[in-house]
Design a protein around this motif. Structure first.
Motif, PDB file in Angstrom:
ATOM      1  N   GLU A  11       0.813  -1.219   0.000  1.00 15.65           N
ATOM      2  CA  GLU A  11       0.000   0.000   0.000  1.00 15.65           C
ATOM      3  C   GLU A  11       0.846   1.269   0.000  1.00 15.65           C
ATOM      4  O   GLU A  11       0.334   2.363  -0.247  1.00 15.65           O
ATOM      5  CB  GLU A  11      -0.958  -0.001   1.200  1.00 15.65           C
ATOM      6  N   TRP A  12       2.137   1.148   0.299  1.00 10.97           N
ATOM      7  CA  TRP A  12       3.038   2.306   0.329  1.00 10.97           C
ATOM      8  C   TRP A  12       4.154   2.178  -0.701  1.00 10.97           C
ATOM      9  O   TRP A  12       5.127   2.923  -0.675  1.00 10.97           O
ATOM     10  CB  TRP A  12       3.662   2.454   1.720  1.00 10.97           C
ATOM     11  N   ARG A  13       4.033   1.267  -1.625  1.00 12.14           N
ATOM     12  CA  ARG A  13       5.138   0.884  -2.518  1.00 12.14           C
ATOM     13  C   ARG A  13       5.463   1.980  -3.537  1.00 12.14           C
ATOM     14  O   ARG A  13       4.805   2.127  -4.558  1.00 12.14           O
ATOM     15  CB  ARG A  13       4.763  -0.416  -3.244  1.00 12.14           C
ATOM     16  N   VAL A  14       6.481   2.748  -3.224  1.00  9.76           N
ATOM     17  CA  VAL A  14       6.957   3.763  -4.162  1.00  9.76           C
ATOM     18  C   VAL A  14       8.148   3.200  -4.937  1.00  9.76           C
ATOM     19  O   VAL A  14       8.863   2.318  -4.459  1.00  9.76           O
ATOM     20  CB  VAL A  14       7.363   5.076  -3.450  1.00  9.76           C
ATOM     21  N   GLY A  15       8.340   3.740  -6.120  1.00  7.50           N
ATOM     22  CA  GLY A  15       9.428   3.245  -6.952  1.00  7.50           C
ATOM     23  C   GLY A  15      10.797   3.565  -6.384  1.00  7.50           C
ATOM     24  O   GLY A  15      11.709   2.743  -6.431  1.00  7.50           O
ATOM     25  N   ARG A  16      10.933   4.783  -5.836  1.00  4.35           N
ATOM     26  CA  ARG A  16      12.247   5.200  -5.346  1.00  4.35           C
ATOM     27  C   ARG A  16      12.122   6.008  -4.059  1.00  4.35           C
ATOM     28  O   ARG A  16      11.178   6.773  -3.885  1.00  4.35           O
ATOM     29  CB  ARG A  16      12.961   6.066  -6.381  1.00  4.35           C
ATOM     30  N   VAL A  17      13.101   5.838  -3.186  1.00  5.26           N
ATOM     31  CA  VAL A  17      13.352   6.761  -2.082  1.00  5.26           C
ATOM     32  C   VAL A  17      14.625   7.509  -2.464  1.00  5.26           C
ATOM     33  O   VAL A  17      15.604   6.892  -2.910  1.00  5.26           O
ATOM     34  CB  VAL A  17      13.536   6.008  -0.749  1.00  5.26           C
ATOM     35  N   ILE A  18      14.608   8.828  -2.328  1.00  3.75           N
ATOM     36  CA  ILE A  18      15.739   9.622  -2.801  1.00  3.75           C
ATOM     37  C   ILE A  18      16.279  10.506  -1.685  1.00  3.75           C
ATOM     38  O   ILE A  18      15.523  11.265  -1.058  1.00  3.75           O
ATOM     39  CB  ILE A  18      15.349  10.503  -4.007  1.00  3.75           C
ATOM     40  N   ALA A  19      17.582  10.417  -1.443  1.00  5.43           N
ATOM     41  CA  ALA A  19      18.274  11.338  -0.537  1.00  5.43           C
ATOM     42  C   ALA A  19      18.610  12.601  -1.315  1.00  5.43           C
ATOM     43  O   ALA A  19      19.237  12.538  -2.372  1.00  5.43           O
ATOM     44  CB  ALA A  19      19.546  10.698  -0.002  1.00  5.43           C
ATOM     45  N   ARG A  20      18.196  13.763  -0.779  1.00  9.86           N
ATOM     46  CA  ARG A  20      18.388  15.045  -1.456  1.00  9.86           C
ATOM     47  C   ARG A  20      19.190  15.996  -0.558  1.00  9.86           C
ATOM     48  O   ARG A  20      18.645  16.904   0.070  1.00  9.86           O
ATOM     49  CB  ARG A  20      17.028  15.673  -1.775  1.00  9.86           C
ATOM     50  N   PRO A  21      20.512  15.811  -0.477  1.00  2.80           N
ATOM     51  CA  PRO A  21      21.313  16.694   0.378  1.00  2.80           C
ATOM     52  C   PRO A  21      21.484  18.093  -0.213  1.00  2.80           C
ATOM     53  O   PRO A  21      21.452  18.273  -1.434  1.00  2.80           O
ATOM     54  CB  PRO A  21      22.647  15.969   0.468  1.00  2.80           C
ATOM     55  N   TYR A  22      21.664  19.062   0.676  1.00  3.67           N
ATOM     56  CA  TYR A  22      21.871  20.440   0.247  1.00  3.67           C
ATOM     57  C   TYR A  22      22.817  21.128   1.222  1.00  3.67           C
ATOM     58  O   TYR A  22      23.103  20.627   2.319  1.00  3.67           O
ATOM     59  CB  TYR A  22      20.540  21.197   0.130  1.00  3.67           C
ATOM     60  N   VAL A  23      23.301  22.286   0.832  1.00  6.06           N
ATOM     61  CA  VAL A  23      24.159  23.097   1.695  1.00  6.06           C
ATOM     62  C   VAL A  23      23.601  24.517   1.753  1.00  6.06           C
ATOM     63  O   VAL A  23      22.739  24.890   0.955  1.00  6.06           O
ATOM     64  CB  VAL A  23      25.619  23.129   1.196  1.00  6.06           C
ATOM     65  N   GLY A  24      24.100  25.300   2.706  1.00  4.25           N
ATOM     66  CA  GLY A  24      23.635  26.671   2.903  1.00  4.25           C
ATOM     67  C   GLY A  24      23.070  26.829   4.298  1.00  4.25           C
ATOM     68  O   GLY A  24      22.679  25.857   4.945  1.00  4.25           O
ATOM     69  N   LYS A  25      23.017  28.087   4.760  1.00  6.77           N
ATOM     70  CA  LYS A  25      22.577  28.351   6.130  1.00  6.77           C
ATOM     71  C   LYS A  25      21.245  29.093   6.208  1.00  6.77           C
ATOM     72  O   LYS A  25      20.608  29.102   7.256  1.00  6.77           O
ATOM     73  CB  LYS A  25      23.647  29.157   6.866  1.00  6.77           C
ATOM     74  N   LYS A  26      20.832  29.733   5.120  1.00  7.25           N
ATOM     75  CA  LYS A  26      19.588  30.496   5.172  1.00  7.25           C
ATOM     76  C   LYS A  26      18.965  30.605   3.785  1.00  7.25           C
ATOM     77  O   LYS A  26      19.609  30.298   2.770  1.00  7.25           O
ATOM     78  CB  LYS A  26      19.832  31.886   5.760  1.00  7.25           C
ATOM     79  N   LYS A  27      17.712  31.062   3.767  1.00  7.19           N
ATOM     80  CA  LYS A  27      16.996  31.238   2.498  1.00  7.19           C
ATOM     81  C   LYS A  27      17.827  32.073   1.533  1.00  7.19           C
ATOM     82  O   LYS A  27      18.465  33.046   1.928  1.00  7.19           O
ATOM     83  CB  LYS A  27      15.653  31.930   2.736  1.00  7.19           C
ATOM     84  N   GLY A  28      17.763  31.685   0.289  1.00  7.47           N
ATOM     85  CA  GLY A  28      18.513  32.405  -0.732  1.00  7.47           C
ATOM     86  C   GLY A  28      19.913  31.865  -0.939  1.00  7.47           C
ATOM     87  O   GLY A  28      20.557  32.168  -1.946  1.00  7.47           O
TER      88      GLY A  28
END
Length: 396
Positions: free
Chosen positions: A189-206
């Motif tokens: 019932e929860w079977r998704v094709g992919r789980v994706i790690a989405r890392p990012y850098v930065g300290k604030k908006k913009g």
């Protein structure tokens, strides 16, 4: 037959060429990724794709086909019930997917799933909605950094994505949480094709910026593919870009992570210079991830032009016993409503120095002709239960 020593299959991720007859069932009436880009842009600087016959296969706007294309070209329909990356790539290598993967675009993930994820990861979930990855980081990145929560979101695809700031949510911990999410989403019932790690850098908006340390945790293919057959026969099976992730490493002998589609083509050019025997399978994801989903026609057009420049370099490097096959895994019409993939035909353009001229071939109703043709070339039997037939004799 062993006509070719090396075969390069390059997937221009999402470069569809027009709606399939069943596209209305997927909510995709009148879609045409490549055609609508041409209509909007009027013209593209793509001399190498033109030379191979791309505009003989499908054209629009002010661009004209060439009189004597050097490639052989045809249109492929998708036999599987879907329009996502995994379904498309798996079908190329012989798997027909009947049961589509789950999507949670309209509702977010169920409370029961989120509760289990929070408990096992030891982190509070924020987000839990369908969103653009860059936008949700701008919206919630500061909260994630300040509170130690984790951003979970989905899209129009069958994916569960987790964002993590590399400075406060270290990569190993992010990957650990994604592995937990992959285990949880194995339930039907929860079977998704992919789980994706989405890392990012930065300290604030913009300032936030996603990094190239993305990692996909895909479901294993539901059966053996042409890749398994090639590997088992002692042939090289080299994956570039997302190929390793899409197939969970099944049937892959060597893998190269790409930082961008331009980088992926640069890697392919270098591999072309090397001596190997087998398949080099390449996914160029930026067409889809950066431009299609964001409905950015101009960005998509420029990506095609960047690809064409490196295609010219690759064509110069190809040897007499090399075969190049260009294709796509689905559409993602940047002029269409929403942000989802689109159900479309895809191109198959083949070129080798051996070919005595180019021209149109009869259209096929499955992507699986690609894997079957590669297998026949190397004298390898396709695994039991796979689909597709070889068109190799038309490509020599």
């Amino acid at each position: 037959m062993n006509e070719y020593k090396k075969i390069f299959v390059i997937v221009l991720d999402s470069l569809g060429i027009g709606a399939m007859p069943d596209s209305p069932r997927f909510g995709d009436e009148g879609v045409d990724t490549f055609g609508h880009i041409l209509e909007k842009m009027k013209t593209l600087d793509i001399p190498n794709l033109r030379k191979l016959g791309m505009l003989n296969l499908h054209t629009a706007g002010a661009m004209e086909p060439v009189p004597d294309p050097s490639g052989r070209y045809l249109r492929l329909g998708e036999a599987s019930n879907g329009k996502d990356t995994m379904t498309g790539h798996w079908e190329m290598m012989g798997i027909k997917t009947e049961k589509p993967f789950k999507t949670f675009t309209d509702t977010g993930f169920p409370p029961e799933l989120i509760e289990e994820l929070e408990k096992r990861c030891g982190k509070r979930v924020i987000g839990n909605k369908s969103a653009s990855g860059t936008k949700i980081i701008e919206e919630l990145g500061e909260e994630e950094i300040n509170t130690g929560a984790m951003i979970v979101y989905t899209s129009a695809d069958s994916v569960l994505q987790i964002c993590g700031n590399e400075e406060t949510f270290d990569l190993e911990n992010l990957y650990r949480c994604c592995e937990i999410a992959r285990e949880i989403t194995m339930k039907d019932e929860w079977r998704v094709g992919r789980v994706i790690a989405r890392p990012y850098v930065g300290k604030k908006k913009g300032e936030f910026k996603r990094t190239s340390n993305r990692h996909d945790y895909a479901l294993k293919p539901t059966g053996a593919t042409a890749l398994n057959a090639l590997k088992d026969a002692g042939l090289d099976v080299i994956g570039v870009g997302k190929i390793h992730d899409i197939f969970c490493g099944e049937g892959i002998t060597e893998t190269h992570h790409s930082n961008s589609s331009v980088h992926g083509m640069e890697q392919t050019i270098e591999l072309c210079k090397k001596d190997f025997r087998g398949l080099c399978f390449v996914n160029l994801v930026d067409f889809d991830a950066l431009w299609g989903h964001r409905r950015d026609v101009e960005g998509y057009a420029k990506e095609i032009e960047k690809f064409d420049k490196n295609l010219g370099i690759l064509l110069d490097e190809l040897r007499e016993d090399d075969l190049l096959m260009l294709t796509a895994d689905h559409g993602n019409d940047p002029t269409y409503t929403g942000t989802d993939h689109t159900r479309e035909y895809v191109p198959l353009i083949a070129y080798s120095r051996k070919m005595e001229g180019g021209g149109a071939l009869e259209n096929e109703d499955t992507f699986a002709v690609i894997g079957a043709s590669v297998a026949e070339n190397f004298g390898v039997n396709m695994p039991e239960g796979t689909i597709g037939h070889s068109i190799l004799k038309k490509l020599v």
